[in-house]
Design a protein around this motif. Structure first.
Motif, PDB file in Angstrom:
ATOM      1  N   TRP A  47       0.829  -1.205   0.000  1.00 22.91           N
ATOM      2  CA  TRP A  47       0.000   0.000   0.000  1.00 22.91           C
ATOM      3  C   TRP A  47       0.865   1.257   0.000  1.00 22.91           C
ATOM      4  N   ILE A  48       1.920   1.257   0.786  1.00 21.56           N
ATOM      5  CA  ILE A  48       2.826   2.409   0.826  1.00 21.56           C
ATOM      6  C   ILE A  48       3.413   2.654  -0.560  1.00 21.56           C
ATOM      7  N   SER A  49       3.824   1.595  -1.228  1.00 23.30           N
ATOM      8  CA  SER A  49       4.383   1.710  -2.571  1.00 23.30           C
ATOM      9  C   SER A  49       3.346   2.270  -3.552  1.00 23.30           C
ATOM     10  N   LEU A  50       2.129   1.742  -3.508  1.00 24.47           N
ATOM     11  CA  LEU A  50       1.054   2.224  -4.369  1.00 24.47           C
ATOM     12  C   LEU A  50       0.801   3.724  -4.157  1.00 24.47           C
ATOM     13  N   MET A  51       0.756   4.137  -2.905  1.00 24.01           N
ATOM     14  CA  MET A  51       0.464   5.552  -2.620  1.00 24.01           C
ATOM     15  C   MET A  51       1.584   6.455  -3.130  1.00 24.01           C
ATOM     16  N   GLY A  52       2.812   5.982  -3.080  1.00 18.68           N
ATOM     17  CA  GLY A  52       3.925   6.742  -3.643  1.00 18.68           C
ATOM     18  C   GLY A  52       3.768   6.909  -5.145  1.00 18.68           C
ATOM     19  N   ASP A  53       3.268   5.870  -5.811  1.00 25.26           N
ATOM     20  CA  ASP A  53       3.019   5.957  -7.250  1.00 25.26           C
ATOM     21  C   ASP A  53       1.995   7.036  -7.573  1.00 25.26           C
ATOM     22  N   TYR A  54       1.073   7.290  -6.660  1.00 27.31           N
ATOM     23  CA  TYR A  54       0.027   8.293  -6.868  1.00 27.31           C
ATOM     24  C   TYR A  54       0.397   9.642  -6.258  1.00 27.31           C
ATOM     25  N   GLU A  55       1.666   9.776  -5.861  1.00 25.57           N
ATOM     26  CA  GLU A  55       2.240  11.023  -5.342  1.00 25.57           C
ATOM     27  C   GLU A  55       1.714  11.437  -3.978  1.00 25.57           C
ATOM     28  N   PHE A  56       1.281  10.462  -3.173  1.00 28.24           N
ATOM     29  CA  PHE A  56       0.994  10.741  -1.769  1.00 28.24           C
ATOM     30  C   PHE A  56       2.311  10.570  -1.013  1.00 28.24           C
ATOM     31  N   ASN A  57       2.599  11.450  -0.074  1.00 29.07           N
ATOM     32  CA  ASN A  57       3.823  11.388   0.719  1.00 29.07           C
ATOM     33  C   ASN A  57       3.508  10.669   2.035  1.00 29.07           C
ATOM     34  N   VAL A  58       3.696   9.352   2.056  1.00 30.98           N
ATOM     35  CA  VAL A  58       3.373   8.564   3.241  1.00 30.98           C
ATOM     36  C   VAL A  58       4.470   8.770   4.286  1.00 30.98           C
ATOM     37  N   THR A  59       4.122   9.485   5.346  1.00 31.89           N
ATOM     38  CA  THR A  59       5.076   9.762   6.419  1.00 31.89           C
ATOM     39  C   THR A  59       4.822   8.911   7.655  1.00 31.89           C
ATOM     40  N   GLU A  60       3.634   8.321   7.754  1.00 31.10           N
ATOM     41  CA  GLU A  60       3.259   7.530   8.929  1.00 31.10           C
ATOM     42  C   GLU A  60       2.521   6.276   8.474  1.00 31.10           C
ATOM     43  N   SER A  61       2.757   5.179   9.181  1.00 33.93           N
ATOM     44  CA  SER A  61       1.966   3.972   8.954  1.00 33.93           C
ATOM     45  C   SER A  61       1.877   3.186  10.253  1.00 33.93           C
ATOM     46  N   LEU A  62       0.781   2.479  10.396  1.00 32.92           N
ATOM     47  CA  LEU A  62       0.554   1.666  11.590  1.00 32.92           C
ATOM     48  C   LEU A  62      -0.237   0.431  11.187  1.00 32.92           C
ATOM     49  N   THR A  63       0.307  -0.717  11.522  1.00 38.75           N
ATOM     50  CA  THR A  63      -0.347  -1.985  11.207  1.00 38.75           C
ATOM     51  C   THR A  63      -0.473  -2.782  12.488  1.00 38.75           C
ATOM     52  N   VAL A  64      -1.678  -3.307  12.744  1.00 40.36           N
ATOM     53  CA  VAL A  64      -1.900  -4.097  13.957  1.00 40.36           C
ATOM     54  C   VAL A  64      -2.437  -5.474  13.598  1.00 40.36           C
ATOM     55  N   ASN A  65      -2.074  -6.445  14.423  1.00 36.09           N
ATOM     56  CA  ASN A  65      -2.568  -7.805  14.252  1.00 36.09           C
ATOM     57  C   ASN A  65      -3.860  -7.931  15.047  1.00 36.09           C
ATOM     58  N   GLU A  66      -4.967  -8.096  14.314  1.00 36.32           N
ATOM     59  CA  GLU A  66      -6.306  -8.195  14.931  1.00 36.32           C
ATOM     60  C   GLU A  66      -6.644  -6.902  15.657  1.00 36.32           C
ATOM     61  N   ALA A  67      -6.984  -6.983  16.942  1.00 37.66           N
ATOM     62  CA  ALA A  67      -7.378  -5.799  17.715  1.00 37.66           C
ATOM     63  C   ALA A  67      -6.143  -5.064  18.224  1.00 37.66           C
ATOM     64  N   PRO A  68      -6.163  -3.727  18.178  1.00 41.80           N
ATOM     65  CA  PRO A  68      -5.013  -2.970  18.657  1.00 41.80           C
ATOM     66  C   PRO A  68      -4.860  -3.063  20.181  1.00 41.80           C
ATOM     67  N   THR A  69      -3.603  -3.079  20.602  1.00 41.55           N
ATOM     68  CA  THR A  69      -3.283  -3.045  22.026  1.00 41.55           C
ATOM     69  C   THR A  69      -3.361  -1.597  22.513  1.00 41.55           C
ATOM     70  N   ASN A  70      -3.311  -1.390  23.805  1.00 41.89           N
ATOM     71  CA  ASN A  70      -3.297  -0.023  24.343  1.00 41.89           C
ATOM     72  C   ASN A  70      -2.091   0.741  23.822  1.00 41.89           C
TER      73      ASN A  70
END
Length: 141
Positions: A103-126
């Motif tokens: 997804w980060i790569s795709l967004m770069g192709d569309y000229e979005f500047n991805v500066t932050e990302s967060l991925t969680v497994n199932e439900a997020p922890t505190n």
């Protein structure tokens, strides 16, 4: 005042929880926040924001949702977004979160500047909810 638009799709509610915490972080920093399901979002919601965050669960073959999120993102193939500050977030169950790199790569192709990302497994922890709030703050700096 900075304006953040958060657009997401959530199947089991985990991505929605992240979206709400990102919004909280941005609001706590004094930003104006617009939060929408991708089915209700418009191109103008993205264009008119200083920064944008997109959220999706991992779906078939380690990809973002192909029914709503992918078609929405594809609208920006020919619309200049001028390296808009962007955050991506999502959840996964079985694929180790590999969809985020694609997804980060795709967004770069569309000229979005991805500066932050967060991925969680199932439900997020505190701790991950705190990271989501931090993402909201960083996107509107």
């Amino acid at each position: 005042m900075k304006k953040l638009t958060i657009i997401y799709l959530s199947n089991g509610g985990n991505v929605e929880v992240l979206a709400n915490h990102i919004a909280k972080g941005a609001k706590d920093s004094g930003a104006e926040v617009l939060i929408k399901l991708v089915s209700e979002a418009t191109v103008e919601d993205v264009i008119n924001a200083d920064a944008v965050a997109f959220g999706s669960p991992s779906m078939d073959n380690n990809r973002i949702d192909q029914q709503e999120m992918q078609p929405f993102i594809e609208k920006f193939k020919l619309i200049p977004v001028n390296n808009k500050i962007t955050g991506l977030f999502g959840s996964y169950g079985w694929d180790n979160g590999e969809f985020m790199e694609k997804w980060i790569s795709l967004m770069g192709d569309y000229e979005f500047n991805v500066t932050e990302s967060l991925t969680v497994n199932e439900a997020p922890t505190n701790e991950q909810l705190d990271l989501a709030e931090e993402m909201g703050k960083k996107l509107v700096k």
